[in-house]
Design a protein around this motif. Sequence first.
Motif, mmCIF file in Angstrom:
data_model
loop_
_atom_site.group_PDB
_atom_site.id
_atom_site.type_symbol
_atom_site.label_atom_id
_atom_site.label_comp_id
_atom_site.label_asym_id
_atom_site.label_seq_id
_atom_site.Cartn_x
_atom_site.Cartn_y
_atom_site.Cartn_z
ATOM 1 N N ASP A 25 -39.252 -14.469 30.150
ATOM 2 C CA ASP A 25 -39.211 -16.035 30.384
ATOM 3 C C ASP A 25 -40.503 -16.484 30.465
ATOM 4 O O ASP A 25 -40.828 -17.704 29.915
ATOM 5 C CB ASP A 25 -38.298 -16.095 31.626
ATOM 6 C CG ASP A 25 -36.883 -15.651 31.297
ATOM 7 O OD1 ASP A 25 -36.503 -15.777 30.143
ATOM 8 O OD2 ASP A 25 -36.315 -15.630 32.512
ATOM 9 N N TYR A 26 -41.458 -15.929 31.066
ATOM 10 C CA TYR A 26 -42.942 -16.241 31.405
ATOM 11 C C TYR A 26 -43.767 -16.557 30.071
ATOM 12 O O TYR A 26 -44.218 -17.500 29.943
ATOM 13 C CB TYR A 26 -43.559 -15.377 32.389
ATOM 14 C CG TYR A 26 -44.777 -15.576 32.596
ATOM 15 C CD1 TYR A 26 -45.221 -16.698 33.445
ATOM 16 C CD2 TYR A 26 -46.173 -15.184 32.336
ATOM 17 C CE1 TYR A 26 -46.487 -17.028 33.740
ATOM 18 C CE2 TYR A 26 -47.254 -15.380 32.396
ATOM 19 C CZ TYR A 26 -47.623 -16.529 33.273
ATOM 20 O OH TYR A 26 -48.906 -16.868 33.592
ATOM 21 N N GLU A 27 -43.453 -15.449 29.345
ATOM 22 C CA GLU A 27 -44.134 -15.615 28.003
ATOM 23 C C GLU A 27 -43.918 -16.883 27.103
ATOM 24 O O GLU A 27 -44.430 -17.354 26.465
ATOM 25 C CB GLU A 27 -43.918 -14.240 27.157
ATOM 26 C CG GLU A 27 -44.664 -12.948 27.764
ATOM 27 C CD GLU A 27 -44.506 -11.688 27.117
ATOM 28 O OE1 GLU A 27 -43.537 -11.700 26.181
ATOM 29 O OE2 GLU A 27 -44.913 -10.725 27.752
ATOM 30 N N GLU A 28 -42.333 -17.072 27.066
ATOM 31 C CA GLU A 28 -41.922 -18.364 26.361
ATOM 32 C C GLU A 28 -42.467 -19.481 27.070
ATOM 33 O O GLU A 28 -42.709 -20.304 26.305
ATOM 34 C CB GLU A 28 -40.158 -18.208 26.765
ATOM 35 C CG GLU A 28 -39.536 -19.354 26.008
ATOM 36 C CD GLU A 28 -39.822 -19.624 24.604
ATOM 37 O OE1 GLU A 28 -39.759 -20.677 24.078
ATOM 38 O OE2 GLU A 28 -40.025 -18.394 23.729
ATOM 39 N N ARG B 95 -45.945 -20.529 26.361
ATOM 40 C CA ARG B 95 -46.105 -20.876 24.632
ATOM 41 C C ARG B 95 -46.401 -22.590 25.048
ATOM 42 O O ARG B 95 -47.209 -23.210 24.082
ATOM 43 C CB ARG B 95 -44.849 -20.756 23.923
ATOM 44 C CG ARG B 95 -44.834 -19.511 23.294
ATOM 45 C CD ARG B 95 -43.915 -19.179 22.186
ATOM 46 N NE ARG B 95 -43.518 -20.404 21.524
ATOM 47 C CZ ARG B 95 -42.161 -20.573 21.119
ATOM 48 N NH1 ARG B 95 -41.465 -19.828 21.272
ATOM 49 N NH2 ARG B 95 -41.983 -21.822 20.424
ATOM 50 N N PHE B 96 -45.989 -23.102 26.069
ATOM 51 C CA PHE B 96 -46.069 -24.698 26.112
ATOM 52 C C PHE B 96 -46.794 -25.200 27.415
ATOM 53 O O PHE B 96 -47.188 -26.188 27.709
ATOM 54 C CB PHE B 96 -44.593 -25.205 26.316
ATOM 55 C CG PHE B 96 -43.801 -25.137 24.992
ATOM 56 C CD1 PHE B 96 -43.918 -25.571 23.842
ATOM 57 C CD2 PHE B 96 -42.866 -23.940 25.072
ATOM 58 C CE1 PHE B 96 -43.091 -25.518 22.739
ATOM 59 C CE2 PHE B 96 -41.786 -23.720 23.939
ATOM 60 C CZ PHE B 96 -42.075 -24.476 22.678
ATOM 61 N N GLY B 97 -47.119 -24.115 28.127
ATOM 62 C CA GLY B 97 -47.870 -24.364 29.392
ATOM 63 C C GLY B 97 -47.467 -25.068 30.448
ATOM 64 O O GLY B 97 -46.206 -25.203 30.577
ATOM 65 N N LYS B 98 -48.237 -26.004 31.063
ATOM 66 C CA LYS B 98 -47.454 -26.808 32.297
ATOM 67 C C LYS B 98 -46.666 -27.736 31.650
ATOM 68 O O LYS B 98 -46.013 -28.481 32.424
ATOM 69 C CB LYS B 98 -48.659 -27.406 32.935
ATOM 70 C CG LYS B 98 -49.622 -28.390 32.114
ATOM 71 C CD LYS B 98 -50.471 -28.951 33.015
ATOM 72 C CE LYS B 98 -51.636 -29.938 32.184
ATOM 73 N NZ LYS B 98 -52.404 -30.583 32.846
ATOM 74 N N TYR B 99 -46.325 -27.997 30.441
ATOM 75 C CA TYR B 99 -45.703 -29.029 29.863
ATOM 76 C C TYR B 99 -44.103 -28.443 29.616
ATOM 77 O O TYR B 99 -43.276 -29.287 29.576
ATOM 78 C CB TYR B 99 -46.106 -29.552 28.283
ATOM 79 C CG TYR B 99 -47.390 -30.138 28.581
ATOM 80 C CD1 TYR B 99 -47.607 -31.289 29.280
ATOM 81 C CD2 TYR B 99 -48.797 -29.379 28.129
ATOM 82 C CE1 TYR B 99 -48.874 -31.909 29.445
ATOM 83 C CE2 TYR B 99 -50.020 -29.948 28.302
ATOM 84 C CZ TYR B 99 -50.058 -31.281 28.868
ATOM 85 O OH TYR B 99 -51.422 -31.588 28.852
ATOM 86 N N HIS B 100 -43.987 -27.380 29.695
ATOM 87 C CA HIS B 100 -42.336 -26.698 29.725
ATOM 88 C C HIS B 100 -41.766 -27.189 31.114
ATOM 89 O O HIS B 100 -42.359 -27.031 31.898
ATOM 90 C CB HIS B 100 -42.580 -25.293 29.621
ATOM 91 C CG HIS B 100 -41.440 -24.507 29.331
ATOM 92 N ND1 HIS B 100 -40.221 -24.445 30.308
ATOM 93 C CD2 HIS B 100 -40.754 -23.826 28.254
ATOM 94 C CE1 HIS B 100 -39.208 -23.815 29.651
ATOM 95 N NE2 HIS B 100 -39.745 -23.609 28.414
ATOM 96 N N PRO B 101 -40.581 -27.478 31.008
ATOM 97 C CA PRO B 101 -39.821 -28.044 31.988
ATOM 98 C C PRO B 101 -39.641 -26.942 33.043
ATOM 99 O O PRO B 101 -39.519 -27.371 34.302
ATOM 100 C CB PRO B 101 -38.596 -28.479 31.756
ATOM 101 C CG PRO B 101 -38.578 -27.988 30.122
ATOM 102 C CD PRO B 101 -39.805 -27.585 29.569
ATOM 103 N N ASP B 102 -39.700 -25.790 32.810
ATOM 104 C CA ASP B 102 -39.431 -24.367 33.858
ATOM 105 C C ASP B 102 -40.493 -24.179 34.388
ATOM 106 O O ASP B 102 -40.666 -22.841 34.899
ATOM 107 C CB ASP B 102 -38.541 -23.568 33.107
ATOM 108 C CG ASP B 102 -36.917 -24.045 33.174
ATOM 109 O OD1 ASP B 102 -36.649 -24.965 33.978
ATOM 110 O OD2 ASP B 102 -36.367 -23.598 32.377
ATOM 111 N N PHE B 103 -41.932 -24.698 34.079
ATOM 112 C CA PHE B 103 -43.251 -23.779 34.058
ATOM 113 C C PHE B 103 -43.244 -23.325 35.681
ATOM 114 O O PHE B 103 -43.713 -22.287 35.694
ATOM 115 C CB PHE B 103 -44.264 -24.867 33.691
ATOM 116 C CG PHE B 103 -45.753 -24.091 33.929
ATOM 117 C CD1 PHE B 103 -46.284 -23.254 33.004
ATOM 118 C CD2 PHE B 103 -46.441 -24.597 35.001
ATOM 119 C CE1 PHE B 103 -47.708 -22.606 33.581
ATOM 120 C CE2 PHE B 103 -47.713 -24.122 35.387
ATOM 121 C CZ PHE B 103 -48.127 -23.037 34.470
#
Length: 144
Positions: A56-59, A62-70
């Motif tokens: 999950d972390y690797e996914e 990919r989007f960094g801090k912009y991912h909703p679950d970061f």
Amino acid sequence: MVAAIADVNIMLEADELSESILSSEIFNKYIEAKQAVQNDPDAQDLLQAFQSIKTDYEEVQRFGKYHPDFKKVTKEVREKKRQIDSHPLIAEYKIAEEELEKLLNEICETIAYKVSPSVKVPSGNPFFDQSCGGCGSGGSCGCS
């Protein structure tokens, strides 16, 4: 013919060295610690849970801090890593692994410097090495 005899002697000495390593106390501690981790259900559960959250972390990365679950996933990874690092068997295994790596690095340095003092020997991560040696310059940088 002389070169062939020298090659055979080197191979015999390499075999002796590998036998010495395999029969050393450091190697035996490493094997025992590794087997203890492999045979411990709690340690295996922790490692499997970490592998799952790592995916999950690797996914998320990919989007960094912009991912909703970061933040959530990053926090979970840190917590799982802390749990793994604090498990006594895993901690013992890591210590044994570092000791074995240190032994192998020392052997590599000894062999390399017997060939030539200017041979560059990578010895792992220079931030964690006790002595310099990690710069790979063979001491020519002046740090040794």
